[in-house]
Write an enzyme that holds these catalytic residues in place. Structure first.
Site, PDB file in Angstrom:
ATOM      1  N   ASP A  87     -11.147  -3.474  11.379  1.00 35.51           N
ATOM      2  CA  ASP A  87     -10.942  -2.083  10.979  1.00 35.51           C
ATOM      3  C   ASP A  87     -12.028  -1.249  11.637  1.00 35.51           C
ATOM      4  OD1 ASP A  87      -8.959  -3.109   9.435  1.00 35.51           O
ATOM      5  OD2 ASP A  87      -9.817  -2.544   7.502  1.00 35.51           O
ATOM      6  N   ASP A 132       2.162  -0.008   2.436  1.00 34.47           N
ATOM      7  CA  ASP A 132       0.996  -0.210   1.576  1.00 34.47           C
ATOM      8  C   ASP A 132       1.395   0.205   0.171  1.00 34.47           C
ATOM      9  OD1 ASP A 132      -0.336  -0.744   3.976  1.00 34.47           O
ATOM     10  OD2 ASP A 132      -0.840   1.372   4.234  1.00 34.47           O
TER      11      ASP A 132
END
Length: 248
Positions: free
Chosen positions: A8, A129
């Site tokens: 990330d 998500d």
């Protein structure tokens, strides 16, 4: 089953968040390229990259780093975070990205996803998500009333074949993935699902691999924090899922 170690990106560094909160970011690598090289050395052939700055800002921020990751590691890279136009998808694919992951646009402008699939085919992956079964968008900052399965089925209708499913409540918590929800989504949608969020033990990967062997359409799993904290090595994880690279 395919394994995706995760990087990330925040301000050009490799970080991990707790449950998607930018204020809870821990830096695990000042040089993401070195992190990717280590993954490659342990046998990885794929990499999952999220441009966190892009996800929250809705515009590209870390392209130079992404290009370096691709060129220096030789890994097959999928990228998500702030990808909301066809032009942006094309930019990333031209950089050498294998697949682009679309999240917010799947909810906001599903017709764009349809155009993307027509243009780029299986290079288009949907990222769903969810928290408590409901989809979250805008870098997880906004929860909707849309069920994850409903969105998956809508995306299937427009030609999507691949899906990354993240249970936000598990992400970065090392509590184990929500295997039941992930398997259910794969079974009911028929899409190729990549499990994301919470993998903390090799046993988590074994359970997912067992479901895949039973015929559940689990394409793979994303592993992040567990690798950075040393819960297990990437080489060990690759052996569990039966994916070996370069003789590892």
């Amino acid at each position: 089953m395919r394994l995706f170690p995760a990087i990330d990106l925040k301000e050009g560094k490799a970080v991990r968040l707790l449950q998607g909160r930018m204020e809870d970011a821990t830096v695990y690598g000042e040089q993401p390229v070195e992190v990717a090289r280590k993954f490659k050395e342990q046998g990885a052939d794929s990499l999952h990259v999220v441009d966190l700055d892009g996800a929250f800002a809705g515009k590209p921020v870390n392209d130079a780093v992404i290009l370096k990751l691709i060129q220096s590691s030789g890994l097959r890279v999928q990228v998500g975070g702030g990808i909301r136009t066809l032009e942006r998808m094309e930019e990333l694919l031209r950089l050498g990205v294998e697949r682009v992951i679309l999240g917010t646009v799947a909810v906001r402008t599903p017709e764009l996803v349809e155009k993307a699939v027509q243009r780029f085919g299986e290079a288009v992956v949907i990222g769903i998500d969810a928290k408590d079964g409901l989809v979250a968008v805008q870098g997880w900052a906004e929860k909707t009333e849309i069920r994850a399965l409903d969105l998956a089925l809508r995306m299937k209708k427009v030609g999507v074949k691949h899906l990354v499913f993240t249970d936000i409540s598990r992400d970065g918590m090392l509590q184990g993935p929500n295997i039941q929800s992930t398997v259910e989504l794969a079974r009911l949608s028929g899409l190729q699902v990549v499990a994301s969020g919470g993998v903390s033990r090799l046993e988590d990967l074994r359970l997912l691999q067992e479901e895949a062997k039973r015929g559940v359409s689990l394409e793979g799993a994303i592993v992040g924090k567990a690798l950075y904290t040393g819960a297990f090595s990437l080489a060990e994880a690759l052996r569990v899922v039966g994916q070996r690279s370069e003789g590892k």
